[in-house]
Design a protein around this motif. Sequence first.
Motif, mmCIF file in Angstrom:
data_model
loop_
_atom_site.group_PDB
_atom_site.id
_atom_site.type_symbol
_atom_site.label_atom_id
_atom_site.label_comp_id
_atom_site.label_asym_id
_atom_site.label_seq_id
_atom_site.Cartn_x
_atom_site.Cartn_y
_atom_site.Cartn_z
ATOM 1 N N THR A 124 0.859 -1.175 0.000
ATOM 2 C CA THR A 124 0.000 0.000 0.000
ATOM 3 C C THR A 124 0.901 1.232 0.000
ATOM 4 O OG1 THR A 124 -0.109 0.156 2.408
ATOM 5 C CG2 THR A 124 -1.760 -1.232 1.334
ATOM 6 N N GLU A 125 0.280 2.395 0.009
ATOM 7 C CA GLU A 125 1.066 3.631 0.033
ATOM 8 C C GLU A 125 1.902 3.757 1.298
ATOM 9 O OE1 GLU A 125 -1.655 6.839 -0.418
ATOM 10 O OE2 GLU A 125 -2.240 6.246 -2.442
ATOM 11 N N THR A 126 1.393 3.217 2.397
ATOM 12 C CA THR A 126 2.066 3.398 3.680
ATOM 13 C C THR A 126 2.821 2.172 4.172
ATOM 14 O OG1 THR A 126 0.045 2.782 4.851
ATOM 15 C CG2 THR A 126 0.398 5.133 4.429
ATOM 16 N N GLY A 127 2.622 1.022 3.543
ATOM 17 C CA GLY A 127 3.297 -0.175 4.034
ATOM 18 C C GLY A 127 2.795 -1.430 3.358
ATOM 19 N N THR A 128 2.549 -2.455 4.152
ATOM 20 C CA THR A 128 2.131 -3.755 3.646
ATOM 21 C C THR A 128 0.911 -4.234 4.412
ATOM 22 O OG1 THR A 128 4.435 -4.293 3.157
ATOM 23 C CG2 THR A 128 2.898 -6.127 3.224
ATOM 24 N N VAL A 129 -0.041 -4.803 3.681
ATOM 25 C CA VAL A 129 -1.229 -5.397 4.299
ATOM 26 C C VAL A 129 -1.156 -6.901 4.071
ATOM 27 C CG1 VAL A 129 -3.739 -5.548 4.260
ATOM 28 C CG2 VAL A 129 -2.623 -3.348 3.931
ATOM 29 N N PHE A 130 -1.390 -7.660 5.134
ATOM 30 C CA PHE A 130 -1.418 -9.118 5.045
ATOM 31 C C PHE A 130 -2.877 -9.558 5.023
ATOM 32 C CE2 PHE A 130 2.613 -8.038 6.969
ATOM 33 C CZ PHE A 130 3.476 -8.743 6.151
ATOM 34 N N TYR A 131 -3.220 -10.342 4.009
ATOM 35 C CA TYR A 131 -4.570 -10.858 3.845
ATOM 36 C C TYR A 131 -4.575 -12.305 4.300
ATOM 37 C CZ TYR A 131 -5.030 -6.700 0.972
ATOM 38 O OH TYR A 131 -5.041 -5.398 0.543
ATOM 39 N N VAL A 132 -5.370 -12.601 5.308
ATOM 40 C CA VAL A 132 -5.462 -13.950 5.856
ATOM 41 C C VAL A 132 -6.803 -14.533 5.432
ATOM 42 C CG1 VAL A 132 -5.535 -15.322 7.959
ATOM 43 C CG2 VAL A 132 -4.019 -13.346 7.826
ATOM 44 N N ALA A 133 -6.753 -15.572 4.605
ATOM 45 C CA ALA A 133 -7.965 -16.242 4.144
ATOM 46 C C ALA A 133 -8.105 -17.559 4.896
ATOM 47 C CB ALA A 133 -7.892 -16.496 2.640
ATOM 48 N N VAL A 134 -9.259 -17.749 5.506
ATOM 49 C CA VAL A 134 -9.527 -18.966 6.276
ATOM 50 C C VAL A 134 -10.901 -19.502 5.898
ATOM 51 C CG1 VAL A 134 -8.077 -18.305 8.236
ATOM 52 C CG2 VAL A 134 -10.481 -17.682 8.233
ATOM 53 N N ALA A 135 -11.158 -20.742 6.276
ATOM 54 C CA ALA A 135 -12.455 -21.364 6.055
ATOM 55 C C ALA A 135 -13.522 -20.591 6.841
ATOM 56 C CB ALA A 135 -12.419 -22.824 6.503
ATOM 57 N N PRO A 136 -14.753 -20.567 6.321
ATOM 58 C CA PRO A 136 -15.815 -19.836 7.033
ATOM 59 C C PRO A 136 -15.997 -20.281 8.487
ATOM 60 C CG PRO A 136 -16.558 -20.476 4.846
ATOM 61 C CD PRO A 136 -15.221 -21.130 5.053
ATOM 62 N N SER A 137 -15.780 -21.543 8.767
ATOM 63 C CA SER A 137 -15.952 -22.030 10.138
ATOM 64 C C SER A 137 -14.842 -21.569 11.079
ATOM 65 C CB SER A 137 -16.020 -23.560 10.140
ATOM 66 O OG SER A 137 -14.816 -24.099 9.621
ATOM 67 N N ASP A 138 -13.744 -21.063 10.542
ATOM 68 C CA ASP A 138 -12.605 -20.645 11.359
ATOM 69 C C ASP A 138 -12.491 -19.135 11.547
ATOM 70 O OD1 ASP A 138 -11.627 -23.176 11.969
ATOM 71 O OD2 ASP A 138 -10.484 -23.295 10.109
ATOM 72 N N VAL A 139 -13.372 -18.374 10.926
ATOM 73 C CA VAL A 139 -13.268 -16.912 11.018
ATOM 74 C C VAL A 139 -13.373 -16.447 12.466
ATOM 75 C CG1 VAL A 139 -14.375 -14.738 10.373
ATOM 76 C CG2 VAL A 139 -14.085 -16.528 8.683
ATOM 77 N N GLY A 140 -14.291 -17.013 13.215
ATOM 78 C CA GLY A 140 -14.462 -16.620 14.612
ATOM 79 C C GLY A 140 -13.237 -16.910 15.458
ATOM 80 N N LYS A 141 -12.513 -17.951 15.119
ATOM 81 C CA LYS A 141 -11.305 -18.296 15.878
ATOM 82 C C LYS A 141 -10.192 -17.277 15.631
ATOM 83 C CE LYS A 141 -12.271 -23.198 16.060
ATOM 84 N NZ LYS A 141 -13.609 -23.152 15.477
ATOM 85 N N ILE A 142 -10.166 -16.685 14.454
ATOM 86 C CA ILE A 142 -9.148 -15.677 14.142
ATOM 87 C C ILE A 142 -9.540 -14.325 14.725
ATOM 88 C CG2 ILE A 142 -7.974 -14.457 12.258
ATOM 89 C CD1 ILE A 142 -7.186 -17.389 12.703
ATOM 90 N N ILE A 143 -10.822 -14.009 14.695
ATOM 91 C CA ILE A 143 -11.271 -12.724 15.230
ATOM 92 C C ILE A 143 -11.262 -12.758 16.752
ATOM 93 C CG2 ILE A 143 -13.212 -11.130 15.376
ATOM 94 C CD1 ILE A 143 -13.900 -11.985 12.486
ATOM 95 N N GLY A 144 -11.781 -13.831 17.347
ATOM 96 C CA GLY A 144 -11.824 -13.938 18.798
ATOM 97 C C GLY A 144 -12.954 -13.126 19.405
#
Length: 88
Positions: A32-52
Motif C-alpha cells: 500500500t502507500e504506507t506499508g504492507t497489508v497481510f490478507y489472511v484467508a480462512v475457512a468460514p468455520s474458522d473466522v471466529g477463531k481468528i477474530i476472537g
Amino acid sequence: MGSDLNIEGLVHRIVVALVDDPNEVQVTSGATETGTVFYVAVAPSDVGKIIGKNGRIAGSIRVLLSAMGVAAKTQYGLNIVVKSVTNV
C-alpha cells in the motif's frame, strides 16, 4: 521486501495454530502507500477463531504487526478474508 516474506510466514504460523482446518489457511500480502497489508484467508468455520471474542485475537495479531512495523520503519496491516465455498 524480504522481511515482509518472513512476517508473512510468521502470520501464517500463528493463524495455522489457531484454526481447526489449517489446510485452508492462506496468507498473502500487498503493498500500500504506507506499508504492507497481510490478507489472511480462512475457512468460514474458522473466522471466529481468528477474530476472537470482541476482536481480541485479531487485535493482538495487529499489535504484533504494528510493533514489527515500528522496528522495520514501515506499517503492517491485517485483513481477514473468508474463503468462499463453491459447490462444483
